[in-house]
Design a protein around this motif. Structure first.
Motif, mmCIF file in Angstrom:
data_model
loop_
_atom_site.group_PDB
_atom_site.id
_atom_site.type_symbol
_atom_site.label_atom_id
_atom_site.label_comp_id
_atom_site.label_asym_id
_atom_site.label_seq_id
_atom_site.Cartn_x
_atom_site.Cartn_y
_atom_site.Cartn_z
ATOM 1 N N ARG A 24 0.845 -1.212 0.000
ATOM 2 C CA ARG A 24 0.000 0.000 0.000
ATOM 3 C C ARG A 24 0.869 1.247 0.000
ATOM 4 N N GLU A 25 1.983 1.176 0.723
ATOM 5 C CA GLU A 25 2.880 2.335 0.771
ATOM 6 C C GLU A 25 3.512 2.577 -0.598
ATOM 7 N N LEU A 26 3.831 1.488 -1.287
ATOM 8 C CA LEU A 26 4.382 1.621 -2.644
ATOM 9 C C LEU A 26 3.321 2.230 -3.572
ATOM 10 N N GLU A 27 2.091 1.769 -3.400
ATOM 11 C CA GLU A 27 0.996 2.327 -4.199
ATOM 12 C C GLU A 27 0.824 3.814 -3.888
ATOM 13 N N SER A 28 0.914 4.171 -2.596
ATOM 14 C CA SER A 28 0.806 5.590 -2.214
ATOM 15 C C SER A 28 1.900 6.394 -2.914
ATOM 16 N N SER A 29 3.114 5.845 -2.933
ATOM 17 C CA SER A 29 4.230 6.544 -3.574
ATOM 18 C C SER A 29 3.920 6.801 -5.054
ATOM 19 N N GLU A 70 2.795 9.388 12.201
ATOM 20 C CA GLU A 70 2.947 9.840 10.819
ATOM 21 C C GLU A 70 1.583 10.105 10.173
ATOM 22 N N GLN A 71 0.630 9.207 10.403
ATOM 23 C CA GLN A 71 -0.698 9.381 9.790
ATOM 24 C C GLN A 71 -1.413 10.600 10.349
ATOM 25 N N ILE A 72 -1.246 10.861 11.643
ATOM 26 C CA ILE A 72 -1.881 12.052 12.235
ATOM 27 C C ILE A 72 -1.335 13.295 11.526
ATOM 28 N N GLU A 73 -0.006 13.344 11.349
ATOM 29 C CA GLU A 73 0.623 14.500 10.680
ATOM 30 C C GLU A 73 0.159 14.620 9.228
ATOM 31 N N GLU A 74 0.159 13.497 8.516
ATOM 32 C CA GLU A 74 -0.169 13.550 7.081
ATOM 33 C C GLU A 74 -1.626 13.925 6.845
ATOM 34 N N GLU A 75 -2.519 13.306 7.611
ATOM 35 C CA GLU A 75 -3.938 13.636 7.434
ATOM 36 C C GLU A 75 -4.182 15.117 7.694
ATOM 37 N N ASP A 131 8.308 15.151 -3.408
ATOM 38 C CA ASP A 131 8.908 14.881 -2.097
ATOM 39 C C ASP A 131 8.062 13.879 -1.315
ATOM 40 N N HIS A 132 6.746 14.077 -1.415
ATOM 41 C CA HIS A 132 5.857 13.188 -0.669
ATOM 42 C C HIS A 132 5.882 11.764 -1.230
ATOM 43 N N SER A 133 6.075 11.666 -2.530
ATOM 44 C CA SER A 133 6.197 10.334 -3.145
ATOM 45 C C SER A 133 7.408 9.613 -2.548
ATOM 46 N N ILE A 179 0.883 6.950 -6.407
ATOM 47 C CA ILE A 179 -0.236 7.903 -6.514
ATOM 48 C C ILE A 179 0.315 9.332 -6.448
ATOM 49 N N TYR A 180 1.179 9.589 -5.457
ATOM 50 C CA TYR A 180 1.782 10.925 -5.327
ATOM 51 C C TYR A 180 2.626 11.262 -6.556
ATOM 52 N N LEU A 181 3.321 10.252 -7.076
ATOM 53 C CA LEU A 181 4.174 10.477 -8.244
ATOM 54 C C LEU A 181 3.349 10.876 -9.471
ATOM 55 N N HIS A 201 -7.382 9.134 0.378
ATOM 56 C CA HIS A 201 -6.376 8.076 0.401
ATOM 57 C C HIS A 201 -5.696 7.989 1.769
ATOM 58 N N GLU A 202 -5.335 9.127 2.333
ATOM 59 C CA GLU A 202 -4.663 9.120 3.638
ATOM 60 C C GLU A 202 -5.590 8.579 4.737
ATOM 61 N N LYS A 203 -6.903 8.873 4.614
ATOM 62 C CA LYS A 203 -7.852 8.348 5.605
ATOM 63 C C LYS A 203 -7.908 6.819 5.510
ATOM 64 N N LEU A 204 -7.844 6.337 4.280
ATOM 65 C CA LEU A 204 -7.863 4.889 4.060
ATOM 66 C C LEU A 204 -6.614 4.237 4.683
ATOM 67 N N ILE A 205 -5.466 4.877 4.479
ATOM 68 C CA ILE A 205 -4.218 4.338 5.050
ATOM 69 C C ILE A 205 -4.292 4.338 6.581
ATOM 70 N N SER A 206 -4.849 5.401 7.157
ATOM 71 C CA SER A 206 -4.997 5.455 8.624
ATOM 72 C C SER A 206 -5.858 4.297 9.108
ATOM 73 N N GLU A 237 8.643 10.173 0.360
ATOM 74 C CA GLU A 237 8.284 9.894 1.757
ATOM 75 C C GLU A 237 7.510 8.574 1.864
ATOM 76 N N GLU A 238 6.598 8.363 0.908
ATOM 77 C CA GLU A 238 5.810 7.117 0.918
ATOM 78 C C GLU A 238 6.706 5.911 0.633
ATOM 79 N N ARG A 239 7.686 6.115 -0.224
ATOM 80 C CA ARG A 239 8.640 5.025 -0.494
ATOM 81 C C ARG A 239 9.427 4.697 0.779
HETATM 82 FE FE1 OFO Z 1 0.780 8.873 3.364
HETATM 83 O O1 OFO Z 1 1.473 7.729 4.685
HETATM 84 FE FE2 OFO Z 1 2.233 6.219 4.012
HETATM 85 O O2 OFO Z 1 0.865 5.733 2.953
#
Ligand code: OFO
Length: 172
Positions: free
Chosen positions: A16-21, A130-135, A45-47, A23-25, A97-102, A49-51
């Protein structure tokens, strides 16, 4: 030794984290090609971070199991050239997406407690923070962009100000 159930759940999370990366990319690439250089830098940068989140999980799994995590390559993660139409749509999608990850992190915590794996429960606390900060960051940006709507000057200033947001580039 880590239980199989926990191992499978953590491998799913690393995917899921790779998928998040990705998505951001994709969103970063769309933003760059539409002239939003502040937003695109933030998303690139966020991509990364997800990686980093993915790597953190893989290294924890390898460290606890001794049994190395094999990386699967799946076509669905390739660059999609998706058309997002607006920055508002991008930040709406990211917030969902971030809510789903949380939610997924919450399920992992529940599983680790159920399986009495206190090492994993403790490890996952980093992801909770991390999720609290990102959301809250994505929600704050979504609120701003919803306020601006189609105001051209507002969008220009939003793109300029997002450059000041620092993504912590962490080291493993
Ligand atoms: Fe956006 O925190 Fe990982 O997925």
């Amino acid at each position: 030794m880590m239980k199989e159930k926990i191992k499978i759940a953590l491998i799913k999370q690393s995917n899921r984290e790779l998928e998040s990366s990705h998505i951001y990319l994709n969103m970063a690439s769309w933003s760059e090609s539409n002239g939003f250089d502040g937003v695109c830098n933030f998303l690139y940068d966020h991509s990364n971070e997800e990686r980093y989140h993915m790597l953190k999980l893989i290294r924890y799994l390898n460290g606890r199991g001794g049994d190395f995590v094999k990386i699967n390559y799946d076509n669905k993660f390739y660059i999609k050239n998706e058309n997002y139409e607006s920055l508002e749509i991008i930040f709406e999608k990211l917030f969902e997406h971030e809510k789903l990850i949380s939610h997924e992190i919450n399920l992992l915590l529940e599983l680790s407690l159920k399986e009495k794996d206190h090492f994993t429960y403790n490890f996952l606390q980093w992801f909770v923070k991390e999720q609290i900060e990102e959301e809250s960051l994505i929600k704050m940006l979504l609120n701003k962009i919803q306020l601006i709507k189609n105001n051209q000057l507002g969008i220009y200033l939003f793109d300029k100000s997002i450059k000041n947001i620092e993504i912590n580039n962490k080291k493993l």
